[in-house]
Write an enzyme that holds these catalytic residues in place. Structure first.
Site, short mmCIF file in Angstrom:
data_model
loop_
_atom_site.label_atom_id
_atom_site.label_comp_id
_atom_site.label_asym_id
_atom_site.label_seq_id
_atom_site.Cartn_x
_atom_site.Cartn_y
_atom_site.Cartn_z
CB ALA A 145 -0.94 -0.01 1.20
CE LYS A 196 -0.53 -11.20 0.39
NZ LYS A 196 -1.99 -11.19 0.42
#
Length: 354
Positions: A145, A196
């Site tokens: 992000a 993940k």
């Protein structure tokens, strides 16, 4: 250009505003009840408290109790909530949905739905009336992000059950540094996006184990250990994708190998794994993360129950996912880290090692 609302002002939901604003869209960022400080900072022109940079002044901020105004006449909607907030979001958004509204979701996770694991876009569709013809588009692939918010080059997948829905959102979001690639494998992409987080935690063990020995990071620092876990992670992603009837090779691309790499190198889950590798107990490790969302724990909890059901039905062999099983033992049960390398890659241990 479009008027787009994003529900969830956490790091990824807020970061997504950057490429969308740069495309010329009008952005409304809606905080959840957990985002009051963030929206307050946005309204006051201060920097985002966790991204540590100011968002565009063109973005309109809304508190969660301003939802009706924020969703008035929007052309598209994105969900920036965590996986734990998806059920909540599905309910509060329902009165404001209209047929074929383009919906994007950055949430990562899997849910147990009766007799099977389901991806979050499919879960949303079960919560909304079919006649609305909504096809949520999921985002997968390597995207930190903080880097997206700073306009670093980023490649992601957009995927859904509807090619036209995927194409519509790709057209809205694609830009000079936010490169969107469509995928027709929502199951494979979303399985990778969820798993993940758990695997990055395990790979993060190595840094903590190395440091616990009094060693420093460098070219010799348990990288062999990390690489073996990375390869086994991709191997087990493929098996879970096949179990859910997706395309296993998706794990070798952006959604699997790419996202796992970035999460190990820059994601919070890898840092959490390091604390566990250092020998901290679960609660102390969580405290060290200073309130960061740890979806690795949620996905491991979901998978523990789901795998037991699949094993009972004979669809998954016991011990077929040795790395995931050990991550559950360490993170959920507090067991010591004793990586079962001899069981990796579908190989039975030689007699001498048993």
């Amino acid at each position: 250009m479009a008027t787009i609302a994003i529900l969830g002002a956490g790091m990824m939901g807020s970061a997504l505003t950057t490429p969308l604003v740069d495309r010329g869209h009008s952005l409304r960022l809606i905080g959840t009840h957990l985002d009051t400080e963030i929206i307050g900072a946005l309204k006051a022109g201060r920097e985002h408290p966790t991204l540590k940079l100011p968002l565009s002044p063109q973005i309109q901020g809304y508190f969660h109790d301003e939802l009706p105004q924020a969703l008035e006449s929007v052309d598209a909607l994105a969900l920036g909530v965590s996986s734990a907030g998806v059920e909540w979001a599905s309910q509060i958004l329902l009165p404001f949905l209209r047929p074929r509204l383009p919906i994007l979701m950055v949430s990562k996770g899997l849910a147990w739905h009766g007799e099977k694991l389901v991806i979050l876009p499919d879960l949303l569709q079960t919560r909304w009336p079919r006649e609305l013809e909504l096809h949520p588009v999921a985002v997968a692939g390597p995207c930190i992000a903080g880097e997206l918010a700073r306009r670093e080059q980023t490649c992601v997948l957009f995927t859904s059950r509807s090619a036209s829905a995927t194409a519509a959102w790709a057209a809205l979001a694609r830009g000079p540094y936010y490169h969107v690639f469509p995928s027709d494998d929502p199951i494979g992409s979303e399985v990778c996006a969820a798993l993940k987080n758990a695997f990055a935690m395990g790979i993060g063990f190595a840094a903590g184990l190395h440091e616990a020995r009094g060693q420093l990071a460098g070219s010799i620092a348990m990288h062999n250990y990390e690489a073996a876990l990375y390869a086994q992670s991709i191997h087990e992603m493929k098996r879970v994708i096949a179990l859910l009837r997706g395309e296993p090779e998706t794990a070798a691309g952006l959604a699997g190998a790419g996202d796992l790499n970035v999460t190990c190198n820059g994601g919070r889950t890898g840092r959490f794994g390091r604390w566990l590798g250092l020998g901290l107990g679960l609660q102390e490790a969580i405290l060290r993360m200073q309130g960061a969302t740890l979806e690795c724990l949620e996905i491991l909890s979901v998978l523990r129950g789901a795998c037991a059901h699949y094993e009972q039905r004979g669809e998954l062999a016991r011990g077929e996912l040795p790395l995931l099983e050990h991550l559950m033992e360490v993170a959920l049960d507090g067991r010591p880290i004793q990586m079962p390398f001899e069981r990796f890659f579908d190989a039975a241990a030689p007699e001498a090692e048993r």
